[in-house]
Design a protein around this motif. Structure first.
Motif, PDB file in Angstrom:
ATOM      1  N   VAL A 103      46.836  48.282  46.616  1.00 54.21           N
ATOM      2  CA  VAL A 103      46.611  49.468  45.781  1.00 54.21           C
ATOM      3  C   VAL A 103      45.143  49.596  45.368  1.00 54.21           C
ATOM      4  CG1 VAL A 103      48.977  49.309  44.886  1.00 54.21           C
ATOM      5  CG2 VAL A 103      47.090  48.362  43.535  1.00 54.21           C
ATOM      6  N   PHE A 104      44.352  48.547  45.580  1.00 57.34           N
ATOM      7  CA  PHE A 104      42.933  48.617  45.218  1.00 57.34           C
ATOM      8  C   PHE A 104      42.238  49.648  46.109  1.00 57.34           C
ATOM      9  CE2 PHE A 104      38.494  47.041  45.394  1.00 57.34           C
ATOM     10  CZ  PHE A 104      38.212  47.069  44.034  1.00 57.34           C
ATOM     11  N   PRO A 105      41.397  50.513  45.538  1.00 53.56           N
ATOM     12  CA  PRO A 105      40.757  51.579  46.330  1.00 53.56           C
ATOM     13  C   PRO A 105      39.988  51.021  47.530  1.00 53.56           C
ATOM     14  CG  PRO A 105      40.407  51.946  43.989  1.00 53.56           C
ATOM     15  CD  PRO A 105      41.033  50.594  44.117  1.00 53.56           C
ATOM     16  N   GLN A 106      40.366  51.440  48.734  1.00 51.47           N
ATOM     17  CA  GLN A 106      39.768  50.871  49.947  1.00 51.47           C
ATOM     18  C   GLN A 106      38.292  51.216  50.088  1.00 51.47           C
ATOM     19  OE1 GLN A 106      42.477  52.175  53.095  1.00 51.47           O
ATOM     20  NE2 GLN A 106      43.390  50.135  53.099  1.00 51.47           N
ATOM     21  N   ASN A 107      37.923  52.449  49.802  1.00 53.32           N
ATOM     22  CA  ASN A 107      36.520  52.833  49.946  1.00 53.32           C
ATOM     23  C   ASN A 107      35.616  51.988  49.054  1.00 53.32           C
ATOM     24  OD1 ASN A 107      37.094  54.774  51.843  1.00 53.32           O
ATOM     25  ND2 ASN A 107      37.264  56.434  50.350  1.00 53.32           N
ATOM     26  N   PHE A 157      41.094  31.976  35.709  1.00 57.54           N
ATOM     27  CA  PHE A 157      40.330  33.059  35.104  1.00 57.54           C
ATOM     28  C   PHE A 157      40.942  34.396  35.506  1.00 57.54           C
ATOM     29  CE2 PHE A 157      37.045  36.298  35.353  1.00 57.54           C
ATOM     30  CZ  PHE A 157      36.431  36.196  34.119  1.00 57.54           C
ATOM     31  N   ASN A 158      41.199  35.263  34.525  1.00 57.87           N
ATOM     32  CA  ASN A 158      41.714  36.605  34.772  1.00 57.87           C
ATOM     33  C   ASN A 158      40.896  37.601  33.954  1.00 57.87           C
ATOM     34  OD1 ASN A 158      44.325  35.881  36.251  1.00 57.87           O
ATOM     35  ND2 ASN A 158      44.605  34.744  34.352  1.00 57.87           N
ATOM     36  N   GLU A 159      40.349  38.590  34.641  1.00 56.33           N
ATOM     37  CA  GLU A 159      39.565  39.619  33.969  1.00 56.33           C
ATOM     38  C   GLU A 159      40.134  40.996  34.296  1.00 56.33           C
ATOM     39  OE1 GLU A 159      35.211  41.683  34.555  1.00 56.33           O
ATOM     40  OE2 GLU A 159      35.306  39.501  34.675  1.00 56.33           O
ATOM     41  N   GLU A 160      40.504  41.744  33.268  1.00 58.44           N
ATOM     42  CA  GLU A 160      40.947  43.115  33.484  1.00 58.44           C
ATOM     43  C   GLU A 160      39.744  43.944  33.918  1.00 58.44           C
ATOM     44  OE1 GLU A 160      42.758  44.590  29.966  1.00 58.44           O
ATOM     45  OE2 GLU A 160      44.447  43.186  30.014  1.00 58.44           O
ATOM     46  N   PHE A 161      39.828  44.579  35.087  1.00 59.60           N
ATOM     47  CA  PHE A 161      38.638  45.288  35.542  1.00 59.60           C
ATOM     48  C   PHE A 161      38.922  46.679  36.095  1.00 59.60           C
ATOM     49  CE2 PHE A 161      40.283  43.737  39.474  1.00 59.60           C
ATOM     50  CZ  PHE A 161      39.802  44.583  40.459  1.00 59.60           C
ATOM     51  N   CYS A 162      40.170  47.032  36.323  1.00 57.11           N
ATOM     52  CA  CYS A 162      40.431  48.309  36.963  1.00 57.11           C
ATOM     53  C   CYS A 162      41.886  48.711  36.713  1.00 57.11           C
ATOM     54  CB  CYS A 162      40.167  48.189  38.462  1.00 57.11           C
ATOM     55  SG  CYS A 162      40.446  49.675  39.415  1.00 57.11           S
ATOM     56  N   GLN A 163      42.108  49.969  36.379  1.00 60.94           N
ATOM     57  CA  GLN A 163      43.469  50.501  36.255  1.00 60.94           C
ATOM     58  C   GLN A 163      43.709  51.509  37.378  1.00 60.94           C
ATOM     59  OE1 GLN A 163      44.360  52.007  32.318  1.00 60.94           O
ATOM     60  NE2 GLN A 163      45.235  50.027  31.762  1.00 60.94           N
ATOM     61  N   ILE A 164      44.828  51.361  38.050  1.00 63.82           N
ATOM     62  CA  ILE A 164      45.176  52.234  39.166  1.00 63.82           C
ATOM     63  C   ILE A 164      46.278  53.191  38.723  1.00 63.82           C
ATOM     64  CG2 ILE A 164      46.027  52.368  41.539  1.00 63.82           C
ATOM     65  CD1 ILE A 164      43.297  51.064  41.270  1.00 63.82           C
ATOM     66  N   GLN A 265      47.525  47.731  35.853  1.00 68.87           N
ATOM     67  CA  GLN A 265      46.294  46.996  35.587  1.00 68.87           C
ATOM     68  C   GLN A 265      46.020  46.024  36.728  1.00 68.87           C
ATOM     69  OE1 GLN A 265      44.083  47.076  32.660  1.00 68.87           O
ATOM     70  NE2 GLN A 265      42.922  46.076  34.282  1.00 68.87           N
ATOM     71  N   LEU A 266      44.804  46.008  37.225  1.00 67.41           N
ATOM     72  CA  LEU A 266      44.389  45.014  38.211  1.00 67.41           C
ATOM     73  C   LEU A 266      43.503  43.960  37.536  1.00 67.41           C
ATOM     74  CD1 LEU A 266      43.534  46.928  41.512  1.00 67.41           C
ATOM     75  CD2 LEU A 266      45.617  45.701  40.903  1.00 67.41           C
ATOM     76  N   TYR A 267      43.593  42.742  38.050  1.00 64.64           N
ATOM     77  CA  TYR A 267      42.837  41.623  37.499  1.00 64.64           C
ATOM     78  C   TYR A 267      41.946  41.009  38.583  1.00 64.64           C
ATOM     79  CZ  TYR A 267      46.369  41.796  33.803  1.00 64.64           C
ATOM     80  OH  TYR A 267      47.189  42.209  32.785  1.00 64.64           O
ATOM     81  N   LEU A 268      40.761  40.619  38.164  1.00 61.81           N
ATOM     82  CA  LEU A 268      39.874  39.826  38.999  1.00 61.81           C
ATOM     83  C   LEU A 268      40.167  38.363  38.669  1.00 61.81           C
ATOM     84  CD1 LEU A 268      37.346  39.411  40.824  1.00 61.81           C
ATOM     85  CD2 LEU A 268      35.966  39.686  38.770  1.00 61.81           C
ATOM     86  N   CYS A 269      40.624  37.599  39.652  1.00 65.04           N
ATOM     87  CA  CYS A 269      41.123  36.248  39.379  1.00 65.04           C
ATOM     88  C   CYS A 269      40.451  35.205  40.267  1.00 65.04           C
ATOM     89  CB  CYS A 269      42.636  36.172  39.634  1.00 65.04           C
ATOM     90  SG  CYS A 269      43.625  37.468  38.867  1.00 65.04           S
ATOM     91  N   PHE A 270      40.197  34.043  39.693  1.00 69.94           N
ATOM     92  CA  PHE A 270      39.823  32.871  40.471  1.00 69.94           C
ATOM     93  C   PHE A 270      40.216  31.632  39.687  1.00 69.94           C
ATOM     94  CE2 PHE A 270      35.991  34.535  38.370  1.00 69.94           C
ATOM     95  CZ  PHE A 270      35.616  33.475  37.551  1.00 69.94           C
TER      96      PHE A 270
END
Length: 304
Positions: A103-107, A157-164, A265-270
């Motif tokens: 679901v993350f924007p491909q462009n 680590f989880n960071e909220e960074f983008c809502q789809i 909500q999407l998360y940036l995780c590592f």
């Protein structure tokens, strides 16, 4: 002076994981006698019994269960320590593995990858496209370095960074668009819903409204879009993925009385920031920057 070694703990864990000394030896390429001696020396040094024979299999004692949990943590941390040292010695990593939910924007993703590749020309990027908890699973199994996921990591680590934004849509020719009044969830029940399967191997997770009497379950968002564009059903689809279909008229929002739009909500995780090299950190910085730019553009568009 420590009484035990990492090698002894590694062999002890192998015996437990593979159900016996012989099986452990085959798995880690050690002789059965070597593994048996290492575990016996471990027990003698600690003064406790770790293993017991149960029929034809070797099992854990109560003390062994506790020590295995501690040993797992110790061995995992030792592996991380070596990985960090390898990264420091190499300077810049040669490979970057990323799990990205579909679901993350491909462009946006393509721009990020292009920027990272321009800065690190010799970097090999491996992209794994996932659905729902698939990215989280890959990160937990250490098969990727970074994940962009709708499911946060339990330990990391989880960071909220983008809502789809998701929109309930169907083809303009679909029967749901032939009704003259606004639709309720009850109206949807008798029509086919297209659902995207969770890509995690050990998950049966479904999300969203799943009240349709008939469902087709597919593995990719793109398959769902194609099916719905051809009139085979309806679904809530990520808006960034269907912008062209909406503009061309292949897809049309359903006139629902409520719930036509949803957000995820999407998360940036590592898992461990110390293990990330310069290329991984550049990728993270670009994801943050591009996501903020997208959000700013959407806000400007809404205000106009």
């Amino acid at each position: 002076m420590l009484k035990t070694t990492l090698g002894q703990w590694r062999m002890f864990r192998a015996v437990v994981e593979h159900g016996g000394f012989s099986q452990a030896g085959d798995a880690i390429h050690k002789s059965q006698s070597t593994i048996h001696h290492a575990v016996q020396k471990l027990e003698d040094s600690l003064g406790i019994k770790l293993l017991q024979v149960k029929g034809r299999k070797v099992g854990l004692t109560q003390a062994g269960e506790l020590m295995l949990r501690r040993a797992n943590y110790l061995l995992d941390e030792a592996a991380k320590l070596e990985a960090v040292a390898t990264g420091l010695g190499a300077g810049t990593e040669t490979q970057l593995k990323i799990a990205v939910d579909e679901v993350f924007p491909q462009n946006l993703l393509y721009r990020v990858l292009d920027t990272v590749s321009a800065q690190f020309p010799l970097l090999r990027i491996e992209l794994m496209e996932t659905v729902l908890s698939g990215a989280q699973e890959l990160l937990e199994k250490a098969r990727v370095d970074i994940a962009l996921s709708p499911v946060p990591l339990a330990n990391g680590f989880n960071e909220e960074f983008c809502q789809i934004e998701f929109l309930a849509v169907a083809s303009p020719q679909h029967a749901l668009h032939q009704q003259t009044q606004a639709l309720s969830y009850e109206d949807l029940k008798s029509h086919r819903q297209i659902v995207v399967r969770d890509s995690a191997s050990n998950s049966g997770k479904d999300v969203g409204w799943l009240g349709a009497d008939q469902r087709w379950t597919v593995s990719h968002v793109r398959t769902s879009i194609d099916m719905i564009s051809q009139g085979f059903g309806y679904a809530w689809l990520p808006v960034p993925a269907i912008e062209q279909e909406l503009q061309s008229g292949l897809l049309k929002p359903l006139p629902l009385t409520q719930g036509v739009k949803r957000t995820a909500q999407l998360y940036l995780c590592f898992a461990d920031g110390d293990r990330l090299g310069p290329a991984a950190r550049t990728f993270i910085g670009e994801v943050r920057y591009q996501s903020e730019s997208l959000l700013t553009a959407e806000q400007l568009s809404d205000s106009n």
